[in-house]
Design an enzyme around this catalytic site. Structure first.
Site, mmCIF file in Angstrom:
data_model
loop_
_atom_site.group_PDB
_atom_site.id
_atom_site.type_symbol
_atom_site.label_atom_id
_atom_site.label_comp_id
_atom_site.label_asym_id
_atom_site.label_seq_id
_atom_site.Cartn_x
_atom_site.Cartn_y
_atom_site.Cartn_z
ATOM 1 N N ARG A 191 0.824 -1.216 0.000
ATOM 2 C CA ARG A 191 0.000 0.000 0.000
ATOM 3 C C ARG A 191 0.858 1.267 0.000
ATOM 4 O O ARG A 191 0.443 2.306 -0.504
ATOM 5 C CB ARG A 191 -0.904 -0.010 1.243
ATOM 6 C CG ARG A 191 -1.925 1.083 1.257
ATOM 7 C CD ARG A 191 -2.821 0.977 2.477
ATOM 8 N NE ARG A 191 -3.841 1.996 2.477
ATOM 9 C CZ ARG A 191 -4.328 2.554 3.573
ATOM 10 N NH1 ARG A 191 -3.888 2.173 4.753
ATOM 11 N NH2 ARG A 191 -5.265 3.472 3.487
ATOM 12 N N ASP A 231 -10.736 -9.021 1.776
ATOM 13 C CA ASP A 231 -11.487 -10.020 0.993
ATOM 14 C C ASP A 231 -11.450 -11.346 1.749
ATOM 15 O O ASP A 231 -10.915 -11.414 2.857
ATOM 16 C CB ASP A 231 -10.978 -10.130 -0.450
ATOM 17 C CG ASP A 231 -9.767 -11.041 -0.616
ATOM 18 O OD1 ASP A 231 -9.158 -11.454 0.404
ATOM 19 O OD2 ASP A 231 -9.417 -11.357 -1.773
ATOM 20 N N HIS A 281 -6.495 -4.804 -3.023
ATOM 21 C CA HIS A 281 -7.276 -5.109 -1.823
ATOM 22 C C HIS A 281 -7.589 -6.606 -1.726
ATOM 23 O O HIS A 281 -8.385 -7.019 -0.893
ATOM 24 C CB HIS A 281 -8.557 -4.264 -1.785
ATOM 25 C CG HIS A 281 -8.286 -2.795 -1.598
ATOM 26 N ND1 HIS A 281 -9.254 -1.827 -1.737
ATOM 27 C CD2 HIS A 281 -7.144 -2.119 -1.276
ATOM 28 C CE1 HIS A 281 -8.725 -0.627 -1.515
ATOM 29 N NE2 HIS A 281 -7.445 -0.779 -1.246
ATOM 30 N N SER A 282 -6.970 -7.382 -2.562
ATOM 31 C CA SER A 282 -7.007 -8.837 -2.419
ATOM 32 C C SER A 282 -6.228 -9.285 -1.188
ATOM 33 O O SER A 282 -6.409 -10.409 -0.708
ATOM 34 C CB SER A 282 -6.402 -9.492 -3.664
ATOM 35 O OG SER A 282 -6.221 -10.871 -3.443
ATOM 36 N N HIS A 294 0.374 5.198 -1.824
ATOM 37 C CA HIS A 294 0.331 6.455 -1.071
ATOM 38 C C HIS A 294 1.566 7.306 -1.295
ATOM 39 O O HIS A 294 1.543 8.509 -1.065
ATOM 40 C CB HIS A 294 0.100 6.161 0.416
ATOM 41 C CG HIS A 294 -1.299 5.710 0.702
ATOM 42 N ND1 HIS A 294 -2.142 6.364 1.545
ATOM 43 C CD2 HIS A 294 -2.016 4.670 0.188
ATOM 44 C CE1 HIS A 294 -3.319 5.758 1.571
ATOM 45 N NE2 HIS A 294 -3.268 4.712 0.765
ATOM 46 N N ASP A 295 2.665 6.705 -1.724
ATOM 47 C CA ASP A 295 3.838 7.493 -2.084
ATOM 48 C C ASP A 295 3.684 8.068 -3.487
ATOM 49 O O ASP A 295 3.801 9.267 -3.702
ATOM 50 C CB ASP A 295 5.110 6.639 -2.005
ATOM 51 C CG ASP A 295 6.362 7.466 -2.281
ATOM 52 O OD1 ASP A 295 6.377 8.654 -1.886
ATOM 53 O OD2 ASP A 295 7.315 6.940 -2.886
ATOM 54 N N GLY A 314 4.625 12.050 -7.012
ATOM 55 C CA GLY A 314 5.480 11.039 -7.616
ATOM 56 C C GLY A 314 6.097 10.067 -6.622
ATOM 57 O O GLY A 314 6.027 10.263 -5.411
ATOM 58 N N ASN A 374 -3.629 8.593 5.992
ATOM 59 C CA ASN A 374 -2.476 7.812 6.445
ATOM 60 C C ASN A 374 -2.416 7.592 7.956
ATOM 61 O O ASN A 374 -1.932 6.556 8.424
ATOM 62 C CB ASN A 374 -1.183 8.485 5.971
ATOM 63 C CG ASN A 374 -1.086 8.554 4.454
ATOM 64 O OD1 ASN A 374 -1.879 7.922 3.759
ATOM 65 N ND2 ASN A 374 -0.146 9.303 3.943
HETATM 66 C C1 HEM Z 1 -9.436 4.771 -5.131
HETATM 67 C C2 HEM Z 1 -8.719 3.792 -4.762
HETATM 68 C C3 HEM Z 1 -8.471 3.345 -3.332
HETATM 69 C C4 HEM Z 1 -9.125 3.630 -2.171
HETATM 70 C C5 HEM Z 1 -10.342 4.531 -1.966
HETATM 71 C C6 HEM Z 1 -8.461 2.891 -1.121
HETATM 72 C C7 HEM Z 1 -8.796 2.921 0.209
HETATM 73 C C8 HEM Z 1 -8.277 2.108 1.176
HETATM 74 C C9 HEM Z 1 -8.706 2.101 2.535
HETATM 75 C C10 HEM Z 1 -9.784 3.002 3.123
HETATM 76 C C11 HEM Z 1 -8.000 1.144 3.190
HETATM 77 C C12 HEM Z 1 -8.116 0.757 4.659
HETATM 78 C C13 HEM Z 1 -7.534 1.842 5.527
HETATM 79 C C14 HEM Z 1 -7.881 1.649 6.977
HETATM 80 O O1 HEM Z 1 -9.027 1.325 7.277
HETATM 81 O O2 HEM Z 1 -6.989 1.850 7.811
HETATM 82 C C15 HEM Z 1 -7.118 0.542 2.226
HETATM 83 C C16 HEM Z 1 -6.241 -0.478 2.478
HETATM 84 C C17 HEM Z 1 -5.349 -0.984 1.565
HETATM 85 N N1 HEM Z 1 -5.098 -0.458 0.323
HETATM 86 FE FE1 HEM Z 1 -6.276 0.838 -0.675
HETATM 87 N N2 HEM Z 1 -7.424 2.191 -1.671
HETATM 88 C C18 HEM Z 1 -7.382 2.453 -3.009
HETATM 89 C C19 HEM Z 1 -6.444 2.000 -3.898
HETATM 90 C C20 HEM Z 1 -5.365 1.217 -3.568
HETATM 91 C C21 HEM Z 1 -4.249 0.931 -4.427
HETATM 92 C C22 HEM Z 1 -4.082 1.476 -5.843
HETATM 93 C C23 HEM Z 1 -3.408 0.111 -3.731
HETATM 94 C C24 HEM Z 1 -2.093 -0.497 -4.136
HETATM 95 C C25 HEM Z 1 -1.685 -0.678 -5.341
HETATM 96 C C26 HEM Z 1 -4.014 -0.118 -2.444
HETATM 97 C C27 HEM Z 1 -3.524 -0.977 -1.481
HETATM 98 C C28 HEM Z 1 -4.116 -1.204 -0.263
HETATM 99 C C29 HEM Z 1 -3.744 -2.292 0.625
HETATM 100 C C30 HEM Z 1 -2.753 -3.388 0.316
HETATM 101 C C31 HEM Z 1 -4.497 -2.143 1.787
HETATM 102 C C32 HEM Z 1 -4.421 -3.002 3.056
HETATM 103 C C33 HEM Z 1 -3.273 -2.481 3.897
HETATM 104 C C34 HEM Z 1 -3.033 -3.185 5.209
HETATM 105 O O3 HEM Z 1 -3.555 -4.269 5.473
HETATM 106 O O4 HEM Z 1 -2.267 -2.622 6.010
HETATM 107 N N3 HEM Z 1 -5.174 0.584 -2.373
HETATM 108 N N4 HEM Z 1 -7.291 1.166 1.000
#
Ligand code: HEM
Ligand SMILES: *[C@@H]1O[C@H](CO)[C@@H](O)[C@H](O)[C@H]1NC(C)=O
Ligand SMILES: *[C@@H]1O[C@H](CO)[C@@H](O)[C@H](O)[C@H]1NC(C)=O
Ligand SMILES: *[C@@H]1O[C@H](CO)[C@@H](O)[C@H](O)[C@H]1NC(C)=O
Ligand SMILES: *[C@@H]1O[C@H](CO)[C@@H](O)[C@H](O)[C@H]1NC(C)=O
Ligand SMILES: *[C@@H]1O[C@H](CO)[C@@H](O)[C@H](O)[C@H]1NC(C)=O
Length: 339
Positions: free
Chosen positions: A66, A249, A197-198, A70-71, A76, A98
């Site tokens: 993730r 998931d 998010h898999s 975010h970076d 960039g 974050n």
């Molecule tokens: C519009 C697109 C996206 C939205 C709105 C979004 C939003 C979120 C949110 C809300 C969480 C959980 C945060 C929390 O509850 O603390 C999350 C987790 C995560 N996101 Fe996204 N995300 C997006 C796109 C992406 C992308 C592009 C990636 C990586 C390529 C990514 C990777 C991850 C991963 C791996 C997690 C789980 C992290 C963990 O278990 O620590 N996300 N995301």
């Protein structure tokens, strides 16, 4: 060569050439194997540390991956995300999306420490994020790919920019399409990258609104499958602890296309996930496609990660000694000893 051209055109061409040189002065050329001469062991060190970190806590894979998103979206892929706050700079770690959410910074620190031992001052923190993300995917059962390297680390970070740019879990499919298009990422890229998010988890804080008050209706999101919603209601009761986490998931340690299958059956954890299936034809088409074809998902995911990894700010950079502080900072520890 230009002498046959009218003067005005010659001046114009020279001007354009000058502009291009100004741009290329701060935009670096990324390429695979960038460290093959200067630090041949770099990529295997990164993979080993990621492997070790996953043994300690399997969620580290998701949390590290993730970090790339975010970076890269905020000025960039320049490791601006990793800079700690200083008395004169509010960094990105405490921005709205974050704070209390991003984690595993210490895994990146450990990689950097190992790499400084192996080849001092060579490998950028920005490249470490890119390599580590790829390895997190591979070691979770996802696709492997060659990463382009050669990034520099930023000299500053911007909490304000992170607040402005990073999406909220309330985002609709349309808002996500719009955001990604600003980075030249297509609808296909968006849906494939959401497939990240898999793996991993999210907090109740990120979903209570859709469980109890979707879009201010005072009702739950109707797109949720009823049994799944009951499960989430138990996990995240109204007024409960917002820091409790649930799986993104059904197979949160395996990088696969289960995420898309879950969306098709109304079991998406985040609103921003479920909306990709429930509220927009263009994104739904890809959710369906990836849910039935894991290879197509993997291919599109890799393309998306590479494109996202190409984002650059065009600002000057350095190779940080410690990922948490810029070299020239009077704050923090400049000897690379990590806190
Ligand atoms: C519009 C697109 C996206 C939205 C709105 C979004 C939003 C979120 C949110 C809300 C969480 C959980 C945060 C929390 O509850 O603390 C999350 C987790 C995560 N996101 Fe996204 N995300 C997006 C796109 C992406 C992308 C592009 C990636 C990586 C390529 C990514 C990777 C991850 C991963 C791996 C997690 C789980 C992290 C963990 O278990 O620590 N996300 N995301
Ligand atoms: C930062 O430190 C590295 C490693 O010592 C060095 O190569 C680089 O030039 C430094 N950058 C700046 C801007 O001082
Ligand atoms: C997107 O593409 C356009 C046209 O090719 C280019 O001008 C722009 O800089 C790109 N934006 C980003 C963020 O890469
Ligand atoms: C639901 O959201 C709306 C609009 O954001 C707000 O006015 C209302 O007070 C909320 N209801 C509850 C029960 O939180
Ligand atoms: C989660 O925990 C942090 C620190 O442990 C706390 O500051 C924050 O308020 C908590 N967040 C929620 C949503 O409960
Ligand atoms: C380092 O910091 C000092 C004091 O803030 C500043 O004057 C100088 O220009 C900086 N040098 C670089 C290479 O950023």
């Amino acid at each position: 060569m230009m002498s046959g051209l009218p003067l005005a055109l010659r001046i114009l061409l020279l001007f354009l050439l000058h502009m291009m040189m100004m741009i290329s002065a701060t935009t670096v050329k990324l390429r695979p194997g960038f460290y093959s001469q200067t630090c041949p062991g770099a990529e295997s060190v990164v993979r080993e540390v990621i492997k070790k970190s996953m043994k300690k806590d399997p969620r580290n894979a998701a949390s590290v991956m993730r970090l790339q998103f975010h970076d890269c979206f905020v000025n960039g892929c320049d490791a601006s995300l990793l800079l700690d706050d200083t008395p004169t700079m509010l960094g990105e770690k405490l921005s709205l999306s974050n704070i209390n959410s991003l984690r595993s910074y210490e895994v990146i620190d450990e990689i950097k420490e190992e790499l400084e031992k192996l080849c001092r001052g060579i490998v950028s923190c920005a490249d470490i994020i890119i390599m580590a993300s790829r390895d997190a995917v591979v070691l979770s059962g996802g696709p492997n790919w060659e990463v382009k390297l050669g990034r520099k680390d930023s000299l500053t970070a911007s909490q304000e920019d992170s607040n402005k740019i990073m999406p909220s879990p309330r985002f609709t499919a349309i808002a996500q399409i719009e955001l990604f298009s600003q980075f030249n990422l297509s609808v296909k890229d968006l849906v494939a990258l959401s497939g990240s998010h898999s793996i991993g988890k999210a907090r109740c804080f990120s979903i209570v609104f859709r469980l109890y008050n979707q879009s201010g209706t005072g009702k739950p999101d109707p797109a949720m499958e009823p049994k799944f919603r009951e499960k989430l209601d138990k996990l995240c009761p109204l007024g409960g602890d917002g820091n409790v986490t649930g799986d993104l998931d059904a197979t949160p340690r395996i990088f696969d296309n289960q995420y898309f299958k879950d969306l098709v059956s109304g079991r998406g954890f985040l609103n921003s996930d479920q909306t990709l299936y429930s509220s927009n034809e263009r994104t739904r088409k890809y959710v369906q496609y990836f849910s039935s074809d894991q290879r197509a998902f993997f291919k599109a995911f890799v393309e998306g990660m590479v494109k996202m990894g190409d984002l650059q700010s065009g600002r000057p950079g350095e190779i940080r000694r410690n990922c948490r502080v810029s070299n020239n900072s009077t704050y923090g520890n400049l000897d690379g000893v990590l806190r």
